[in-house]
Write an enzyme that holds these catalytic residues in place. Structure first.
Site, PDB file in Angstrom:
ATOM      1  N   VAL A  16      41.820  35.757 -21.097  1.00 30.70           N
ATOM      2  CA  VAL A  16      41.022  34.754 -20.406  1.00 30.70           C
ATOM      3  C   VAL A  16      41.758  33.420 -20.533  1.00 30.70           C
ATOM      4  CG1 VAL A  16      38.871  33.456 -20.613  1.00 30.70           C
ATOM      5  CG2 VAL A  16      38.845  35.954 -20.816  1.00 30.70           C
ATOM      6  N   CYS A  17      41.998  32.742 -19.419  1.00 27.48           N
ATOM      7  CA  CYS A  17      42.729  31.463 -19.458  1.00 27.48           C
ATOM      8  C   CYS A  17      41.933  30.396 -20.198  1.00 27.48           C
ATOM      9  CB  CYS A  17      43.012  30.979 -18.032  1.00 27.48           C
ATOM     10  SG  CYS A  17      43.614  29.273 -17.999  1.00 27.48           S
ATOM     11  N   VAL A  18      42.550  29.775 -21.172  1.00 26.22           N
ATOM     12  CA  VAL A  18      41.819  28.831 -22.022  1.00 26.22           C
ATOM     13  C   VAL A  18      41.343  27.595 -21.260  1.00 26.22           C
ATOM     14  CG1 VAL A  18      43.952  27.719 -22.875  1.00 26.22           C
ATOM     15  CG2 VAL A  18      41.849  27.527 -24.198  1.00 26.22           C
ATOM     16  N   ALA A  28      38.521  28.592 -19.112  1.00 32.06           N
ATOM     17  CA  ALA A  28      37.384  28.987 -19.950  1.00 32.06           C
ATOM     18  C   ALA A  28      36.667  27.758 -20.510  1.00 32.06           C
ATOM     19  CB  ALA A  28      37.860  29.883 -21.085  1.00 32.06           C
TER      20      ALA A  28
END
Lengths: 130, 120, 98, 98, 120, 130
Positions: F77-79, F82
């Site tokens: 999941v892309c920080v 996110a």
């Protein structure tokens, strides 16, 4: 005049929530009343308190929370849409066996009937979405 | 209770997005509140009513049958845009429920007569 | 290149853009994109014109979901997820026209 | 009725649908919808044609955000959020063509 | 490290959706990984480069300046679709950065030459 | 052959995640390898463990979690995306002062570099979105 507002998309991905917020603020500043802001579809994602947007950008959720608190806005997140997308308050967490909650202050979770009621009780209902 | 004229305008195809399904959920609640409910189908929304949907292989719950159940909730005013049907090679016979096929101008008149219009 | 289209040609300009950019290769219609491959629709002629230069595929599960599997435009090849994976493997690159 | 459009006429058929359904009333262009009100674009003629029957508005903040406030099509009225609220109040109903 | 040809295809207007901004974030990371990065702008994507954006009144962070900074990251191959510009009444002079204006056929050839194409 | 998959929309609102899942499963069943599934934009919303979809519908998140566990899939999941949308693991909660987490098992949060790396390391990368 009595307004209600329907927000159908989540924060950041679409402008819908930003435009709805600017609209809501202006409605109030002009002396009108807002019966309810209803969050449906991905709009329920506006109701999470877990966001940390970049420091040089706006915090969409915090803006809604503050407006709700300053103006006693009724902000309702649709329960069916929220269950599909993982927006949870304490009651929902208990009912569905979840180990955490993420609902932001100023929002409450309730049924779709609240949207129909908003349509009945308001002079105008305006939708913001994709 | 106040009875208002609610129209739900459906302009999106089913399954690619959830709007069609979650719109139906609002329509049923509107009917439960005994409001004067109608539905309009235009642009890609006419695809929602296409007969013979079978979603088994995509792993998503189908909801063609729900349109058939609308009558039980006294939701009988279903307006379908003729022009949108024609552009898609469809006729009223291709649809899963009886509808009233109307021109865009007629659809506009029905919209004007509402108290609340919600578009999905 | 494999060009993947997931919207109808009435809702978005993705199919038209792909047809105009692509000189060869393939088009795969998925999700709401499969409606473009149905007989008698206003987009049928555009698709047929493109068939000389491009191979056109449509994802079977999405056609069935939407009740249009029995009205496929002639010349369009139906594939399952298996065929989808094969198409990606066979083409050097793929592009989803979102 | 106030018809609210938030997409460009190239990306979605919303503006065309509203123009064809609406017999009177107003169109308000917001968000990406404001591009439809720019000079020299392929949608300008459609908008001008509609001006006989419909009043056309565009949201100023969205025009400015997109750098197109200085190339507005003649006959389009620019409003702020204030004017947006007034338009909703003045019209018996409103519809967002999503 | 392997160097691949990455093309980022931008087809959406800015601010109405986040794709333009989050696409830029990927482009900058791609450049930081020293890949051979190019960008294409077609359909509504050409609006991303329109000069004179001022987002103050909508309350959203503007990012027109980031396109100007792409050169510092050695991202200099910016292809803009002529047809999309023309349909929108725009020319290269309306854009905030120098670009190469190309036909759709030329754009297609650039796409064919890539190792990775990501479309936003 | 080595595949990577990019998912750009959240669960339920768009079909993207369902199609990506069916595609991923088929890739594996045909003997190919998946280097990474990367979730970007609203795609990060696939990574919440707080959903409770209707009983007669699929659970999109649980399907991904199970696939990750059965097939040792790397699901990232892309920080940055996110943080904008409120998807949080324990490290993120600590860093940003959040009082809860919602990341689902099988997912991890990391940077956009992981997407570029997927492009470099994979023979094919396929995007699913709106």
């Amino acid at each position: 005049m009595i307004f209600s507002i329907l927000v159908n998309e989540g924060p950041y991905q679409h402008q819908a929530s930003d435009t709805a917020f600017n609209f809501a603020k202006t409605v109030l500043s002009k002396g009108h009343t807002i019966f309810r802001v209803f969050f449906y579809h991905d709009g329920v994602n506006n109701g999470t308190r877990l966001t940390t947007p970049p420091q040089d950008d706006r915090n969409v959720i915090a803006k809604w929370t503050k407006l709700a608190q300053d103006s006693e806005l009724d902000m309702v997140v649709c329960v069916a849409a929220a269950q599909r997308r993982g927006i949870v308050d304490e009651g929902e967490a208990k009912r569905n066996g979840k180990d955490a909650t993420n609902l932001a202050p100023g929002f409450r979770i309730s049924g779709l009937g609240q949207l129909i009621e908003a349509g009945i009780q308001s002079d105008r209902i305006v939708t913001f979405g994709d | 209770m106040t009875i208002k004229k609610f129209m739900f305008v459906n302009r999106k195809a089913p399954y690619g997005t959830i709007y069609a399904l979650e719109s139906l959920e609002v329509v049923l609640i509107g009917a439960a509140f005994e409001q004067d409910v109608s539905m309009a189908f235009t642009d890609d929304g006419v695809y929602q009513l296409k007969k013979g949907q079978n979603t088994k292989a995509i792993g998503i719950k189908g909801f063609e049958k729900t349109y058939g159940a609308l009558e039980d909730y006294d939701v009988t005013k279903l307006y379908v845009d003729q022009e949108s049907l024609t552009a898609r090679g469809l006729t009223a016979e291709d649809l899963c429920v009886p509808v009233e096929v109307v021109s865009r101008a007629e659809l506009g008149k029905h919209m004007e007569a509402q108290d609340v219009v919600l578009s999905f | 290149m494999l060009n993947i289209i997931n919207k109808t040609p009435w809702d978005r300009p993705a199919l038209d853009a792909a047809l105009q950019c692509a000189d060869g290769g393939s088009i795969l219609l998925i999700e709401d994109g499969v409606y473009a491959a149905t007989r008698g629709s206003a987009s049928e002629a555009r698709l047929k014109d493109a068939m000389g230069r491009l191979k056109i595929y449509a994802l079977g599960p999405d056609l069935e979901a939407r009740g249009v599997a029995d009205r496929l435009t002639e010349g369009v090849t139906v594939v399952g997820y298996d065929g989808f994976v094969d198409l990606v493997a066979e083409n050097k690159t793929c592009q989803s026209w979102l």
